[in-house]
Design a protein around this motif. Structure first.
Motif, short mmCIF file in Angstrom:
data_model
loop_
_atom_site.label_atom_id
_atom_site.label_comp_id
_atom_site.label_asym_id
_atom_site.label_seq_id
_atom_site.Cartn_x
_atom_site.Cartn_y
_atom_site.Cartn_z
N CYS A 3 4.64 -23.58 3.95
CA CYS A 3 3.19 -23.33 3.88
C CYS A 3 2.75 -22.38 2.75
O CYS A 3 3.48 -21.32 2.71
CB CYS A 3 2.62 -22.85 5.21
SG CYS A 3 3.59 -21.31 5.80
N LEU A 81 1.21 -18.10 12.32
CA LEU A 81 1.50 -19.73 12.30
C LEU A 81 1.09 -20.30 13.67
O LEU A 81 2.08 -20.64 14.39
CB LEU A 81 3.16 -19.99 11.98
CG LEU A 81 3.39 -19.55 10.57
CD1 LEU A 81 5.08 -19.80 10.41
CD2 LEU A 81 2.62 -20.42 9.26
N GLY A 104 -3.01 -24.60 11.37
CA GLY A 104 -1.53 -24.22 11.63
C GLY A 104 -1.05 -23.00 10.81
O GLY A 104 0.27 -22.78 10.93
N GLU A 105 -1.79 -22.41 10.25
CA GLU A 105 -1.25 -21.30 9.25
C GLU A 105 -2.61 -20.20 8.78
O GLU A 105 -3.62 -20.72 9.05
CB GLU A 105 -0.62 -21.72 8.19
CG GLU A 105 -1.30 -22.43 7.18
CD GLU A 105 -0.65 -22.90 6.00
OE1 GLU A 105 -0.66 -22.00 5.18
OE2 GLU A 105 -0.23 -24.11 5.86
N SER A 215 11.66 -28.88 9.33
CA SER A 215 10.26 -29.43 9.38
C SER A 215 10.25 -30.56 8.72
O SER A 215 9.49 -31.64 8.93
CB SER A 215 9.58 -28.34 8.50
OG SER A 215 9.21 -27.26 8.84
N GLU A 246 9.73 -27.46 17.08
CA GLU A 246 8.59 -26.83 16.22
C GLU A 246 8.19 -25.39 16.71
O GLU A 246 8.18 -24.88 15.48
CB GLU A 246 7.38 -27.84 16.77
CG GLU A 246 7.61 -29.19 16.57
CD GLU A 246 6.38 -29.79 16.76
OE1 GLU A 246 5.48 -30.30 16.12
OE2 GLU A 246 5.88 -30.13 18.02
N THR A 247 8.67 -25.18 17.80
CA THR A 247 8.43 -23.63 18.05
C THR A 247 9.35 -22.73 17.16
O THR A 247 8.92 -21.70 16.59
CB THR A 247 8.14 -23.28 19.72
OG1 THR A 247 7.18 -24.11 20.02
CG2 THR A 247 8.11 -21.81 19.88
N ARG A 250 8.45 -22.51 13.65
CA ARG A 250 7.62 -21.04 13.52
C ARG A 250 7.95 -19.75 13.60
O ARG A 250 7.54 -18.97 12.91
CB ARG A 250 6.29 -21.56 14.63
CG ARG A 250 5.49 -22.81 14.20
CD ARG A 250 4.12 -22.68 14.93
NE ARG A 250 4.33 -22.65 16.20
CZ ARG A 250 4.55 -23.63 17.26
NH1 ARG A 250 4.59 -24.90 16.66
NH2 ARG A 250 4.73 -23.51 18.53
N ARG A 253 9.98 -18.71 10.65
CA ARG A 253 9.22 -18.66 9.30
C ARG A 253 8.44 -17.22 9.55
O ARG A 253 8.64 -16.34 8.54
CB ARG A 253 8.14 -19.66 9.09
CG ARG A 253 8.81 -20.91 8.48
CD ARG A 253 7.65 -21.84 7.94
NE ARG A 253 8.07 -22.89 7.06
CZ ARG A 253 7.70 -24.09 7.57
NH1 ARG A 253 7.06 -24.27 8.09
NH2 ARG A 253 8.42 -25.04 6.66
N ARG A 254 8.12 -16.96 10.83
CA ARG A 254 7.25 -15.56 10.76
C ARG A 254 8.28 -14.34 10.65
O ARG A 254 8.09 -13.50 10.10
CB ARG A 254 6.71 -15.48 12.21
CG ARG A 254 5.44 -16.57 12.33
CD ARG A 254 4.63 -15.99 13.44
NE ARG A 254 5.22 -16.05 14.71
CZ ARG A 254 5.02 -16.96 15.63
NH1 ARG A 254 4.32 -18.25 15.29
NH2 ARG A 254 5.85 -16.91 16.78
#
Length: 267
Positions: A3, A81, A104-105, A215, A246-247, A250, A253-254
């Motif tokens: 992203c 996110l 989403g971001e 992803s 999916e969670t 996120r 990434r965070r």
């Protein structure tokens, strides 16, 4: 897929800390769009940040960086996110939280010297090759986000991949849509090139790469089946089964971006 908010969060934080030049930030964001438009979401934010409103001709990233430099001279950015039902990291109800969840971001500068309070920035594709960055006021930055160690996020992501592998097999994704492996490989090849500052720590970089790969797998797994190979109930069950993965993406990434910011822009 990767992203643009993650790219801006890491590079802007490094730049504000003196670890990157403005041109480096521009170069890092270039793969995300041939043209980058910048607007303020409302008149008050436009006046405070010296940016045009959505009704005016857009400005460029250079003016966005100038606004950030004036209002947040050394404040690291925070990547958000959000997703419906998962609003961790958001500052609370408001227009930025709503728009970031829809996209989403987003990128949050929680402590800035503006009368509007903090700044939140949300990227959205306008047309092919054009990315719009909209700047929103954030009067209340909200609570300090939960800390997740990047090592823990990496382990959790790997565990969710293992658990989801059996789900993907039982749902017969490859069987319903031949060529899915080629689709995943093509998606990874087509993603914008992620560029990171010198000194980017190795573990966050590895986790971000893993998140990109997972992803791409998720995008292929959740794509509608041509010819309606799955019933509506089966498609719904597939999405619910893959939601934990999916969670995990996120969260990973965070955590990776937060650790990169901590290293590149220490408080």
């Amino acid at each position: 897929m990767p992203c643009p908010s993650a790219t801006l969060t890491v590079w802007a934080s490094a730049w504000l800390a003196g670890a990157a030049a403005p041109d480096d930030v521009l170069d890092a964001l270039a793969p995300w769009g041939q043209l980058h438009e910048v607007h303020a979401a409302d008149d008050t934010t436009a006046e405070a940040a010296s940016l045009p409103t959505l009704a005016s001709r857009p400005t460029t990233l250079t003016f966005l960086f100038a606004a950030i430099r004036r209002s947040a001279p050394r404040t690291p950015a925070r990547l958000v996110l959000p997703a419906p039902g998962d609003v961790r990291g958001l500052p609370g109800p408001g227009v930025f939280s709503r728009e970031a969840t829809a996209a989403g971001e987003g990128v949050l500068f929680p402590e800035v010297a503006l009368p509007t309070g903090g700044l939140g920035i949300v990227p959205t594709p306008v047309v092919d090759g054009v990315l719009r960055w909209t700047v929103y006021p954030v009067p209340d930055p909200g609570p300090v986000p939960e800390y997740v160690a990047v090592s823990q996020a990496e382990r959790d992501l790997r565990e969710q991949v293992r658990q989801s592998a059996s789900v993907l097999t039982s749902l017969g994704v490859a069987r319903h849509r031949p060529g899915v492996r080629e689709e995943i490989a093509a998606a990874l090849r087509a993603r914008p090139e992620s560029r990171w500052p010198d000194g980017m720590p190795g573990q966050p970089l590895r986790v971000l790469q893993q998140a990109d790969e997972v992803s791409a797998i998720l995008a292929a797994a959740l794509l509608d089946d041509p010819g309606g190979a799955l019933s509506a109930s089966a498609a719904s069950a597939r999405r619910e089964a893959l939601r934990p993965l999916e969670t995990a993406v996120r969260v990973a990434r965070r955590a990776a971006v937060a650790e990169a910011v901590r290293v590149l822009a220490p408080a």
